[in-house]
Structure formats: C-alpha cells, structure tokens
Design a protein around this motif. Structure first.
Motif, PDB file in Angstrom:
ATOM      1  N   GLY A 251      13.545   1.679  10.401  1.00 37.02           N
ATOM      2  CA  GLY A 251      14.569   0.653  10.060  1.00 37.02           C
ATOM      3  C   GLY A 251      16.032   1.399   9.421  1.00 37.02           C
ATOM      4  O   GLY A 251      16.962   0.863   9.097  1.00 37.02           O
ATOM      5  N   LEU A 252      15.995   2.744   9.725  1.00 36.35           N
ATOM      6  CA  LEU A 252      17.016   3.271   9.396  1.00 36.35           C
ATOM      7  C   LEU A 252      18.243   3.571  10.394  1.00 36.35           C
ATOM      8  O   LEU A 252      17.713   3.551  11.623  1.00 36.35           O
ATOM      9  CB  LEU A 252      16.777   4.825   8.659  1.00 36.35           C
ATOM     10  CG  LEU A 252      15.875   4.970   7.641  1.00 36.35           C
ATOM     11  CD1 LEU A 252      15.600   6.233   7.552  1.00 36.35           C
ATOM     12  CD2 LEU A 252      16.489   4.528   6.394  1.00 36.35           C
ATOM     13  N   GLU A 253      19.458   3.520  10.100  1.00 41.21           N
ATOM     14  CA  GLU A 253      20.463   3.927  11.145  1.00 41.21           C
ATOM     15  C   GLU A 253      20.614   5.531  10.999  1.00 41.21           C
ATOM     16  O   GLU A 253      20.682   6.064   9.939  1.00 41.21           O
ATOM     17  CB  GLU A 253      21.595   3.131  10.800  1.00 41.21           C
ATOM     18  CG  GLU A 253      21.684   1.749  11.015  1.00 41.21           C
ATOM     19  CD  GLU A 253      23.054   1.128  10.790  1.00 41.21           C
ATOM     20  OE1 GLU A 253      23.863   1.629  10.253  1.00 41.21           O
ATOM     21  OE2 GLU A 253      22.934  -0.266  11.141  1.00 41.21           O
ATOM     22  N   VAL A 254      20.743   6.150  12.118  1.00 39.99           N
ATOM     23  CA  VAL A 254      20.641   7.655  12.162  1.00 39.99           C
ATOM     24  C   VAL A 254      21.768   7.947  13.044  1.00 39.99           C
ATOM     25  O   VAL A 254      21.997   7.562  14.221  1.00 39.99           O
ATOM     26  CB  VAL A 254      19.382   8.084  12.622  1.00 39.99           C
ATOM     27  CG1 VAL A 254      19.188   9.705  12.793  1.00 39.99           C
ATOM     28  CG2 VAL A 254      18.060   7.607  11.911  1.00 39.99           C
ATOM     29  N   ALA A 255      22.643   8.806  12.617  1.00 43.26           N
ATOM     30  CA  ALA A 255      23.825   9.272  13.331  1.00 43.26           C
ATOM     31  C   ALA A 255      24.001  10.666  13.190  1.00 43.26           C
ATOM     32  O   ALA A 255      23.952  11.505  12.082  1.00 43.26           O
ATOM     33  CB  ALA A 255      24.975   8.602  12.568  1.00 43.26           C
ATOM     34  N   GLN A 256      23.985  11.376  14.334  1.00 43.67           N
ATOM     35  CA  GLN A 256      24.041  12.706  14.536  1.00 43.67           C
ATOM     36  C   GLN A 256      25.504  13.077  14.044  1.00 43.67           C
ATOM     37  O   GLN A 256      26.452  12.525  14.258  1.00 43.67           O
ATOM     38  CB  GLN A 256      23.788  13.430  15.557  1.00 43.67           C
ATOM     39  CG  GLN A 256      23.780  14.913  15.842  1.00 43.67           C
ATOM     40  CD  GLN A 256      23.047  15.497  17.127  1.00 43.67           C
ATOM     41  OE1 GLN A 256      22.961  14.641  17.999  1.00 43.67           O
ATOM     42  NE2 GLN A 256      22.702  16.584  17.028  1.00 43.67           N
ATOM     43  N   ILE A 257      25.540  14.253  13.307  1.00 45.19           N
ATOM     44  CA  ILE A 257      26.944  14.889  12.724  1.00 45.19           C
ATOM     45  C   ILE A 257      26.814  16.178  13.086  1.00 45.19           C
ATOM     46  O   ILE A 257      25.930  16.808  13.590  1.00 45.19           O
ATOM     47  CB  ILE A 257      26.939  14.657  11.115  1.00 45.19           C
ATOM     48  CG1 ILE A 257      25.912  15.527  10.505  1.00 45.19           C
ATOM     49  CG2 ILE A 257      27.033  13.226  10.850  1.00 45.19           C
ATOM     50  CD1 ILE A 257      26.107  15.809   8.999  1.00 45.19           C
ATOM     51  N   THR A 258      27.958  16.617  13.350  1.00 45.79           N
ATOM     52  CA  THR A 258      28.350  17.992  13.862  1.00 45.79           C
ATOM     53  C   THR A 258      27.876  19.087  12.856  1.00 45.79           C
ATOM     54  O   THR A 258      27.788  18.847  11.724  1.00 45.79           O
ATOM     55  CB  THR A 258      29.639  18.498  14.078  1.00 45.79           C
ATOM     56  OG1 THR A 258      30.513  18.274  12.848  1.00 45.79           O
ATOM     57  CG2 THR A 258      30.259  17.463  14.890  1.00 45.79           C
ATOM     58  N   LEU A 259      27.178  20.319  13.239  1.00 44.18           N
ATOM     59  CA  LEU A 259      26.925  21.437  12.458  1.00 44.18           C
ATOM     60  C   LEU A 259      28.060  21.875  11.605  1.00 44.18           C
ATOM     61  O   LEU A 259      27.949  22.189  10.232  1.00 44.18           O
ATOM     62  CB  LEU A 259      26.415  22.540  13.307  1.00 44.18           C
ATOM     63  CG  LEU A 259      25.821  23.742  12.352  1.00 44.18           C
ATOM     64  CD1 LEU A 259      24.634  23.259  11.535  1.00 44.18           C
ATOM     65  CD2 LEU A 259      25.382  24.688  13.570  1.00 44.18           C
ATOM     66  N   ALA A 260      29.181  21.804  11.995  1.00 46.06           N
ATOM     67  CA  ALA A 260      30.359  21.961  11.016  1.00 46.06           C
ATOM     68  C   ALA A 260      30.581  20.927   9.931  1.00 46.06           C
ATOM     69  O   ALA A 260      31.007  21.656   8.750  1.00 46.06           O
ATOM     70  CB  ALA A 260      31.648  22.191  11.935  1.00 46.06           C
ATOM     71  N   ALA A 261      30.382  19.814  10.130  1.00 45.48           N
ATOM     72  CA  ALA A 261      30.503  19.052   9.169  1.00 45.48           C
ATOM     73  C   ALA A 261      29.488  19.096   8.155  1.00 45.48           C
ATOM     74  O   ALA A 261      29.846  18.876   6.791  1.00 45.48           O
ATOM     75  CB  ALA A 261      30.489  17.528   9.528  1.00 45.48           C
ATOM     76  N   ALA A 262      28.270  19.327   8.589  1.00 50.20           N
ATOM     77  CA  ALA A 262      27.301  19.714   7.694  1.00 50.20           C
ATOM     78  C   ALA A 262      27.404  20.698   6.879  1.00 50.20           C
ATOM     79  O   ALA A 262      27.185  20.961   5.632  1.00 50.20           O
ATOM     80  CB  ALA A 262      25.900  19.889   8.291  1.00 50.20           C
ATOM     81  N   GLU A 263      28.022  21.960   7.611  1.00 47.02           N
ATOM     82  CA  GLU A 263      28.367  23.057   6.853  1.00 47.02           C
ATOM     83  C   GLU A 263      29.343  22.879   5.752  1.00 47.02           C
ATOM     84  O   GLU A 263      29.532  23.700   4.533  1.00 47.02           O
ATOM     85  CB  GLU A 263      28.818  24.222   7.785  1.00 47.02           C
ATOM     86  CG  GLU A 263      27.624  24.845   8.560  1.00 47.02           C
ATOM     87  CD  GLU A 263      28.114  25.552   9.500  1.00 47.02           C
ATOM     88  OE1 GLU A 263      29.239  25.559  10.060  1.00 47.02           O
ATOM     89  OE2 GLU A 263      27.270  26.426  10.120  1.00 47.02           O
TER      90      GLU A 263
ATOM     91  N   THR B 106      21.535   5.897   6.918  1.00 42.33           N
ATOM     92  CA  THR B 106      21.895   4.698   6.193  1.00 42.33           C
ATOM     93  C   THR B 106      20.962   3.742   6.586  1.00 42.33           C
ATOM     94  O   THR B 106      20.354   3.699   7.333  1.00 42.33           O
ATOM     95  CB  THR B 106      23.449   4.322   6.619  1.00 42.33           C
ATOM     96  OG1 THR B 106      23.365   4.052   8.229  1.00 42.33           O
ATOM     97  CG2 THR B 106      24.503   5.326   6.326  1.00 42.33           C
ATOM     98  N   LEU B 107      21.062   2.703   5.486  1.00 44.71           N
ATOM     99  CA  LEU B 107      20.167   1.510   5.594  1.00 44.71           C
ATOM    100  C   LEU B 107      21.114   0.414   6.034  1.00 44.71           C
ATOM    101  O   LEU B 107      22.109   0.146   5.586  1.00 44.71           O
ATOM    102  CB  LEU B 107      19.810   1.057   4.249  1.00 44.71           C
ATOM    103  CG  LEU B 107      18.502   1.754   3.723  1.00 44.71           C
ATOM    104  CD1 LEU B 107      18.195   1.121   2.343  1.00 44.71           C
ATOM    105  CD2 LEU B 107      17.287   1.222   4.530  1.00 44.71           C
ATOM    106  N   PRO B 108      20.771  -0.253   7.134  1.00 46.72           N
ATOM    107  CA  PRO B 108      21.646  -1.242   7.747  1.00 46.72           C
ATOM    108  C   PRO B 108      22.054  -2.416   6.989  1.00 46.72           C
ATOM    109  O   PRO B 108      22.890  -3.223   6.922  1.00 46.72           O
ATOM    110  CB  PRO B 108      21.108  -1.693   9.112  1.00 46.72           C
ATOM    111  CG  PRO B 108      19.568  -1.350   8.935  1.00 46.72           C
ATOM    112  CD  PRO B 108      19.572  -0.162   8.073  1.00 46.72           C
ATOM    113  N   THR B 109      21.150  -2.816   5.913  1.00 41.18           N
ATOM    114  CA  THR B 109      21.206  -4.114   5.001  1.00 41.18           C
ATOM    115  C   THR B 109      21.709  -3.602   3.810  1.00 41.18           C
ATOM    116  O   THR B 109      21.678  -4.517   2.685  1.00 41.18           O
ATOM    117  CB  THR B 109      19.808  -4.529   4.768  1.00 41.18           C
ATOM    118  OG1 THR B 109      18.918  -3.555   4.412  1.00 41.18           O
ATOM    119  CG2 THR B 109      19.247  -4.950   6.272  1.00 41.18           C
ATOM    120  N   ALA B 110      22.081  -2.236   3.476  1.00 38.13           N
ATOM    121  CA  ALA B 110      22.456  -1.965   2.152  1.00 38.13           C
ATOM    122  C   ALA B 110      23.785  -1.049   2.143  1.00 38.13           C
ATOM    123  O   ALA B 110      24.092  -0.521   3.235  1.00 38.13           O
ATOM    124  CB  ALA B 110      21.457  -1.009   1.408  1.00 38.13           C
TER     125      ALA B 110
END
Length: 148
Positions: free
Chosen positions: A40-52, A72-76
């Motif tokens: 039930g989670l929303e999962v979005a890939q982020i770039t390695l540069a953003a994570a760094e 993210t939780l879609p309901t929260a």
C-alpha cells in the motif's frame, strides 16, 4: 530410440527447471519496489544524485550504488520524506562476503534520518525513517521484505 528421446526430454526438463530456479534466487530493485507497493505504499524512484545530496557520507557499499526510492502513504500527509535504498549484489554469497568483511562498519549517514536494515538473499535494503523509535512505515517495510 524411445528411451534416448525420453532421457533427452527428461534432461532438458531438469535443465530448464534448474535454470529457472537459479534466476529466482536473486532479488532485483524492481522486486523490492513491487513488494513495497503491494503493502500500500507509493514508491517513486529518485536519482542517485538527489539521494547523495541528502547524505552526509558516501552511499556506495563495496562498489555497489543503491537504487534509491522515496516512500509515501497515499492516504496520509507525511510531514517528512522517507526513503528506501536497495543495494543489489550479484549473488547472496557476494552480499554475505561483504557482511563478513565488516562492510557494515562504514555507516551511511543521513541528516535527520535513521536506518532500518534488512538483508535478504542478494540484497541489503535500508529503510530511512524520520522517527528512530517508531518508524512510520516499518510494518509495511517488514511485510514487504518478508514477502520477497
């Protein structure tokens, strides 16, 4: 002649089975992504540069860069961002060797985030939560890792 064909057919069937089993013994970042979404989670890939940019240390472990995802939780309405980093090793043996070589002694540090580590087969998955004592998405994360 029939026995040779039967033996050849049996050999091919066993070979295909073994090859199929060999492929299913590894986990991919996509497998983790799908498992988290099933919880039930929303999962979005982020770039390695953003994570760094979020980290106060290098993210690479034993030459392996993570596949970073934001959760993210879609309901929260989440006040803070939470993340999952998936480190995919070529095999379970490589991941175990990394663990045994004290690979975990080089901690990854994030500002204001706390690690929750899960190891399964050939992956190390780190759920980065804002709350150290009561991670918001821990139940979903644990269930996703168990289902892999």
């Amino acid at each position: 002649m029939k026995s040779r064909i039967f033996c050849l057919g049996t050999f091919i069937t066993v070979f295909i089975f073994l090859v199929a089993c060999g492929h299913s013994s590894t986990i991919t970042a996509d497998d983790v992504w799908k498992s988290l979404e099933k919880q039930g989670l929303e999962v979005a890939q982020i770039t390695l540069a953003a994570a760094e940019q979020l980290a106060s240390s290098q993210l690479v472990m034993n030459g392996v860069n993570p596949e970073p995802f934001e959760l993210t939780l879609p309901t929260a309405d989440m006040a803070y961002c939470e993340f999952v980093f998936v480190y995919v090793f070529r095999s379970e043996q490589e991941r175990i060797h990394f663990d045994e070589s004290d690979g975990s002694s080089t901690p990854i540090i994030f500002r204001n985030l706390h690690p929750n580590v899960s190891k399964k087969k050939n992956v190390i998955v780190i759920y980065w939560s804002n709350d150290k004592n009561n991670p918001l998405l821990m139940k979903q994360f644990s269930n996703a890792m168990e289902s892999l």
